[in-house]
Design a protein around this motif. Structure first.
Motif, short mmCIF file in Angstrom:
data_model
loop_
_atom_site.label_atom_id
_atom_site.label_comp_id
_atom_site.label_asym_id
_atom_site.label_seq_id
_atom_site.Cartn_x
_atom_site.Cartn_y
_atom_site.Cartn_z
N GLU A 95 -22.01 -26.18 42.00
CA GLU A 95 -20.88 -26.80 41.29
C GLU A 95 -20.19 -25.79 40.38
O GLU A 95 -18.97 -25.78 40.27
CB GLU A 95 -21.36 -28.00 40.49
CG GLU A 95 -21.78 -29.17 41.36
CD GLU A 95 -22.54 -30.25 40.58
OE1 GLU A 95 -22.56 -31.40 41.05
OE2 GLU A 95 -23.11 -29.94 39.51
N GLY A 98 -18.26 -23.36 42.67
CA GLY A 98 -17.17 -24.03 43.41
C GLY A 98 -16.08 -24.59 42.53
O GLY A 98 -15.09 -25.13 43.04
N LEU A 99 -16.20 -24.46 41.21
CA LEU A 99 -15.26 -25.10 40.30
C LEU A 99 -13.82 -24.63 40.48
O LEU A 99 -12.90 -25.44 40.63
CB LEU A 99 -15.71 -24.88 38.85
CG LEU A 99 -14.85 -25.56 37.78
CD1 LEU A 99 -14.87 -27.08 37.96
CD2 LEU A 99 -15.36 -25.19 36.39
N LYS A 102 -12.24 -25.62 43.76
CA LYS A 102 -11.97 -27.05 43.70
C LYS A 102 -10.68 -27.33 42.94
O LYS A 102 -9.84 -28.12 43.36
CB LYS A 102 -13.16 -27.77 43.05
CG LYS A 102 -13.01 -29.29 42.98
CD LYS A 102 -14.24 -29.91 42.33
CE LYS A 102 -14.11 -31.43 42.24
NZ LYS A 102 -15.30 -32.04 41.59
N LEU A 103 -10.53 -26.65 41.78
CA LEU A 103 -9.32 -26.83 40.97
C LEU A 103 -8.07 -26.32 41.69
O LEU A 103 -6.96 -26.79 41.43
CB LEU A 103 -9.48 -26.11 39.63
CG LEU A 103 -10.50 -26.70 38.65
CD1 LEU A 103 -10.69 -25.77 37.44
CD2 LEU A 103 -10.07 -28.09 38.19
N ARG A 106 -8.93 -26.53 47.16
CA ARG A 106 -9.61 -26.23 48.41
C ARG A 106 -10.46 -27.42 48.86
O ARG A 106 -10.97 -28.18 48.04
CB ARG A 106 -10.53 -25.01 48.24
CG ARG A 106 -9.80 -23.77 47.76
CD ARG A 106 -9.14 -23.03 48.91
NE ARG A 106 -8.31 -21.95 48.42
CZ ARG A 106 -8.77 -20.75 48.06
NH1 ARG A 106 -10.07 -20.51 48.13
NH2 ARG A 106 -7.95 -19.81 47.66
N LYS A 107 -10.61 -27.54 50.15
CA LYS A 107 -11.45 -28.61 50.70
C LYS A 107 -12.92 -28.33 50.41
O LYS A 107 -13.34 -27.17 50.39
CB LYS A 107 -11.24 -28.75 52.21
CG LYS A 107 -9.85 -29.23 52.59
CD LYS A 107 -9.70 -29.32 54.10
CE LYS A 107 -8.31 -29.79 54.49
NZ LYS A 107 -8.14 -29.87 55.96
N LYS A 108 -13.69 -29.40 50.22
CA LYS A 108 -15.09 -29.26 49.83
C LYS A 108 -15.89 -28.45 50.85
O LYS A 108 -16.67 -27.57 50.47
CB LYS A 108 -15.73 -30.64 49.65
CG LYS A 108 -17.12 -30.60 49.02
CD LYS A 108 -17.64 -31.99 48.71
CE LYS A 108 -19.00 -31.92 48.04
NZ LYS A 108 -19.53 -33.26 47.70
N TYR A 111 -15.01 -24.65 50.44
CA TYR A 111 -15.55 -23.89 49.31
C TYR A 111 -17.07 -23.91 49.26
O TYR A 111 -17.69 -23.00 48.71
CB TYR A 111 -14.89 -24.26 47.98
CG TYR A 111 -15.20 -25.62 47.39
CD1 TYR A 111 -16.44 -25.92 46.83
CD2 TYR A 111 -14.21 -26.59 47.31
CE1 TYR A 111 -16.69 -27.15 46.25
CE2 TYR A 111 -14.45 -27.82 46.73
CZ TYR A 111 -15.70 -28.09 46.19
OH TYR A 111 -15.95 -29.31 45.61
N LYS A 112 -17.71 -24.92 49.86
CA LYS A 112 -19.17 -24.91 49.92
C LYS A 112 -19.65 -23.76 50.80
O LYS A 112 -20.64 -23.09 50.48
CB LYS A 112 -19.69 -26.25 50.46
CG LYS A 112 -19.67 -27.37 49.42
CD LYS A 112 -20.27 -28.65 49.95
CE LYS A 112 -21.77 -28.56 50.09
NZ LYS A 112 -22.38 -29.84 50.44
#
Length: 323
Positions: A95, A98-99, A102-103, A106-108, A111-112
């Protein structure tokens, strides 16, 4: 890439932190800002992402004046690594890293995948570390995550504010080596603030020496050692350091790969490893500190050989003789 045009900074209490500097930082270079406390190095770095606003002058990135950019937009495209790491303790490593993606919308899934790639890049196995929390990691591991988080948004520029100074000597040595290896892969424009001349000489492509809000010299590590611009620069580097570095042919400064056994080694061996860029002196320090007789030699995440303590001591035996 980044250019300062006669930039000055005077704080509200009248302190002249920056007294008119001109500086150009080329794309893809790691540039270290160094000088005594209060010289203006951190202020200079923080003006790049507008954490501090210049009093006068202009700062441009790729030719565009950053004064006309919104602060949030600018900062989302500049990675930032600080001394105290600054990870959110209530968020997992995944998390935290990936912050920014995410902001940025980007799609989950996207970025995962990026998080896993970056953790692997700094030697942290994703399946082991992604669900852990910062306090479950050592200081060195947390700082690796801090570097990864700065990279996650794929920024062209990364600012590093004394990122390794709070770590123990061994962790610091390892992260300096890893940063050098990492930069060969990512080729980001990195502005690196440090108070440690040995660190600057080791990691930087160019070094900016500052004093009292002014730039005293801009040079490569080699140029700085061979031709200090003035007495201040010479005294700040230190006569002993200058003389030692001028004698780079000494066994003390040879790379560990010059005496390792270049063989296929079982990476499952329960032995500590040393980076292939490390010198004989650095490796000897690690070996003595960890009280081992053998160490694996690692390059780009792969074991490329082994070093024996007796061979290392033999190679260092001539140090100080003849010169």
């Amino acid at each position: 890439m980044i250019t300062f045009h006669n930039v000055k900074k005077t704080f509200d209490d009248g302190t002249e932190a920056i007294k008119g500097i001109d500086l150009h930082i080329d794309e893809g270079k790691l540039v270290a800002l160094i000088g005594p406390s209060g010289c203006g190095k951190t202020t200079t770095m923080k003006m790049i992402n507008k954490l501090i606003q210049p009093t006068s002058g202009k700062i441009t990135i790729e030719g565009k004046d950053i004064a006309h950019k919104k602060d949030v937009e600018l900062r989302r495209n500049i990675g930032y690594v600080i001394q105290r790491i600054g990870l959110f303790p209530h968020m997992t490593i995944e998390e935290n890293v990936g912050l920014i993606p995410k902001l940025k919308g980007r799609k989950k899934e996207e970025y995962k995948k990026k998080v896993d790639e970056l953790l692997t890049l700094v030697g942290l196995e994703p399946s082991v570390f992604r669900k852990r929390y910062p306090l479950e990691l050592s200081g060195g591991q947390q700082q690796r995550v801090g570097v990864v988080r700065a990279l996650a948004g794929e920024p062209p520029i990364i600012l590093m504010d004394e990122p390794f100074s709070a770590l123990d000597p061994i962790s610091r040595e390892q992260l300096q080596n890893e940063l050098k290896d990492l930069q060969k892969t990512i080729r980001k424009t990195i502005v690196f603030v440090t108070h440690d001349m040995d660190e600057a000489l080791k990691v930087a492509d160019e070094i900016v020496v500052m004093k009292d809000g002014r730039i005293e010299q801009i040079a490569t590590p080699k140029e700085l050692i061979e031709n200090p611009a003035n007495e201040f620069v010479r005294s700040f580097i230190g006569e002993e350091r200058i003389q030692s570095n001028l004698n780079l042919a000494s066994p003390e400064f040879k790379k560990i790969t010059s005496i390792m056994e270049p063989a296929k080694v079982d990476s499952d061996l329960n032995l500590p490893s040393v980076n292939a860029e490390s010198t004989l002196k650095e490796t000897a320090l690690l070996m003595l500190t960890q009280n081992v007789n053998q160490m694996l030699v690692e390059k780009d995440g792969k074991i490329i050989g082994m070093i024996q303590k007796n061979e290392l001591l033999s190679a260092l035996a001539g140090l100080g003789k003849g010169a």
